[in-house]
Each structure stands twice: as C-alpha cells, then as structure tokens.
Motif scaffolding. Structure first.
Motif, short mmCIF file in Angstrom:
data_model
loop_
_atom_site.label_atom_id
_atom_site.label_comp_id
_atom_site.label_asym_id
_atom_site.label_seq_id
_atom_site.Cartn_x
_atom_site.Cartn_y
_atom_site.Cartn_z
N LEU A 102 37.22 -5.93 -39.14
CA LEU A 102 37.40 -6.58 -40.45
C LEU A 102 38.85 -6.49 -40.92
CD1 LEU A 102 34.16 -5.45 -42.30
CD2 LEU A 102 34.80 -7.80 -41.73
N LEU A 103 39.42 -5.31 -40.78
CA LEU A 103 40.81 -5.12 -41.23
C LEU A 103 41.78 -5.93 -40.38
CD1 LEU A 103 40.79 -1.33 -42.12
CD2 LEU A 103 40.87 -3.27 -43.69
N GLU A 104 41.57 -5.94 -39.06
CA GLU A 104 42.45 -6.71 -38.18
C GLU A 104 42.33 -8.21 -38.45
OE1 GLU A 104 41.19 -5.28 -34.36
OE2 GLU A 104 42.30 -3.40 -34.60
N THR A 148 44.08 -14.99 -46.68
CA THR A 148 43.82 -14.15 -47.85
C THR A 148 43.85 -12.69 -47.41
OG1 THR A 148 41.45 -14.35 -47.45
CG2 THR A 148 42.41 -15.87 -49.04
N LYS A 149 45.05 -12.17 -47.25
CA LYS A 149 45.23 -10.79 -46.82
C LYS A 149 44.77 -9.84 -47.92
CE LYS A 149 49.03 -11.69 -43.71
NZ LYS A 149 50.33 -11.31 -43.24
N LEU A 150 44.46 -8.61 -47.53
CA LEU A 150 44.07 -7.60 -48.50
C LEU A 150 45.27 -7.24 -49.38
CD1 LEU A 150 41.95 -5.26 -46.21
CD2 LEU A 150 41.10 -6.73 -48.03
N SER A 151 45.01 -7.10 -50.66
CA SER A 151 46.07 -6.71 -51.59
C SER A 151 46.30 -5.20 -51.47
CB SER A 151 45.67 -7.05 -53.02
OG SER A 151 44.61 -6.20 -53.44
N ARG A 152 47.39 -4.76 -52.04
CA ARG A 152 47.70 -3.32 -52.07
C ARG A 152 46.59 -2.56 -52.80
NH1 ARG A 152 50.15 0.47 -49.24
NH2 ARG A 152 50.47 2.26 -50.56
N ALA A 153 46.09 -3.12 -53.89
CA ALA A 153 45.01 -2.48 -54.65
C ALA A 153 43.73 -2.36 -53.81
CB ALA A 153 44.73 -3.27 -55.93
N LEU A 156 43.58 -2.23 -50.49
CA LEU A 156 43.84 -1.21 -49.47
C LEU A 156 43.76 0.19 -50.07
CD1 LEU A 156 46.73 -2.97 -47.54
CD2 LEU A 156 44.43 -2.50 -46.67
N ASP A 157 44.27 0.37 -51.28
CA ASP A 157 44.19 1.67 -51.96
C ASP A 157 42.72 2.04 -52.21
OD1 ASP A 157 46.94 1.93 -51.94
OD2 ASP A 157 47.18 1.29 -54.04
N ARG A 158 41.94 1.07 -52.62
CA ARG A 158 40.50 1.33 -52.87
C ARG A 158 39.81 1.75 -51.58
NH1 ARG A 158 35.72 -1.87 -52.87
NH2 ARG A 158 34.13 -0.85 -54.12
N ILE A 161 37.88 5.35 -50.71
CA ILE A 161 36.51 5.43 -50.19
C ILE A 161 36.49 6.28 -48.91
CG2 ILE A 161 34.62 4.09 -49.16
CD1 ILE A 161 35.44 1.81 -51.14
N ILE A 162 37.46 6.06 -48.04
CA ILE A 162 37.54 6.83 -46.79
C ILE A 162 37.79 8.30 -47.10
CG2 ILE A 162 38.92 7.19 -44.70
CD1 ILE A 162 39.24 4.07 -44.65
N GLU A 163 38.68 8.57 -48.02
CA GLU A 163 38.98 9.96 -48.39
C GLU A 163 37.75 10.65 -48.98
OE1 GLU A 163 41.11 13.19 -48.06
OE2 GLU A 163 41.85 11.24 -47.42
N ARG A 164 37.02 9.96 -49.82
CA ARG A 164 35.80 10.51 -50.41
C ARG A 164 34.76 10.81 -49.31
NH1 ARG A 164 33.08 6.59 -54.32
NH2 ARG A 164 35.08 5.80 -53.80
#
Length: 132
Positions: A101-103, A110-115, A117-119, A123-126
């Motif tokens: 999905l990311l690739e 419509t690339k992912l925005s910085r916001a 990617l931060d979200r 989620i991964i950190e949690r």
C-alpha cells in the motif's frame, strides 16, 4: 441474534453492498438503477435475498416495498474484507500488505501527506508498545 456474514462476495454482490453502504438503505429498484451493466430486476431481488440469508443485509417492509440496509457496520465490513485480502493475496502477512500500500501510494498521484504518514507512525508505535 444476528448471523455473522460470510466473508467472500461475488463482484456483483460487492457492487450491491457498495450501493447499500453508500446510500444507507435502498430498495431493489434503487440498487438496480445504480448498478453498472445491470441484470434484470428479478436477479437483483434474488441477490438481495441471498445477501440477507448470508447475513449481509436486513430488510424492512415499507408499504409493498422491501428496503434493504447493511446488517453490519461498514467499519466491521472493512475489517473483514481487508483481512480476506491480506490472507488471500499476502499469505496473511500484514507487513507485506502495508508495504505494498505504501509503495503504491508513492507512485500514486495522491501521495500520502506528512500528517497521514505521522498518523501511521503513531499507530505503528502504539502497536509496538502494546506488543502487537
């Protein structure tokens, strides 16, 4: 007690479910009117009956019409559909599915925005902190 819906749907059944989820509720005629390359009215009614038997939709009678609505919240349906895709196309590997999905988003208009990617990072950190 509501029956748990079976996971796999045919292409036409998915199209019907998309219409019902988008509208919130729909009659057989309303579904027929929105289907691409629609089958007969009788075929739509038969498909709606099958979807109801399998626990995907429920109906209420309004006058002489049946009005169909999803029997499970869209969020539950998304989770089930995504789990099916991960199992079918990625041999159950969530990391391969996310990487794909990311690739694909990198090359998408419509690339992912910085916001966004931060979200995702949060989620991964949690998930790491919870031991998932």
């Amino acid at each position: 007690m509501a029956k748990t819906p079976e996971k796999s749907l045919t292409r036409r059944e998915r199209e019907i479910m998309d219409i019902i989820y988008r509208r919130g509720r729909a009659t057989a005629q309303e579904v027929l009117d929105e289907l691409p390359d629609p089958p007969s009215y009788s075929a739509v009614r038969a498909l709606l009956r099958l979807l109801e038997e399998r626990g995907h939709v429920k109906h209420a009678q309004e006058g002489q019409k049946y009005v169909y609505a999803p029997s499970v919240p869209r969020s539950d349906a998304r989770k089930s559909a995504l789990a099916h895709v991960v199992k079918t196309f990625f041999a159950g590997s969530v990391d391969q599915a996310v990487a794909t999905l990311l690739e694909s988003a990198e090359s998408s208009p419509t690339k992912l925005s910085r916001a966004e990617l931060d979200r995702l990072s949060e989620i991964i950190e949690r998930a790491k902190n919870e031991g998932r």
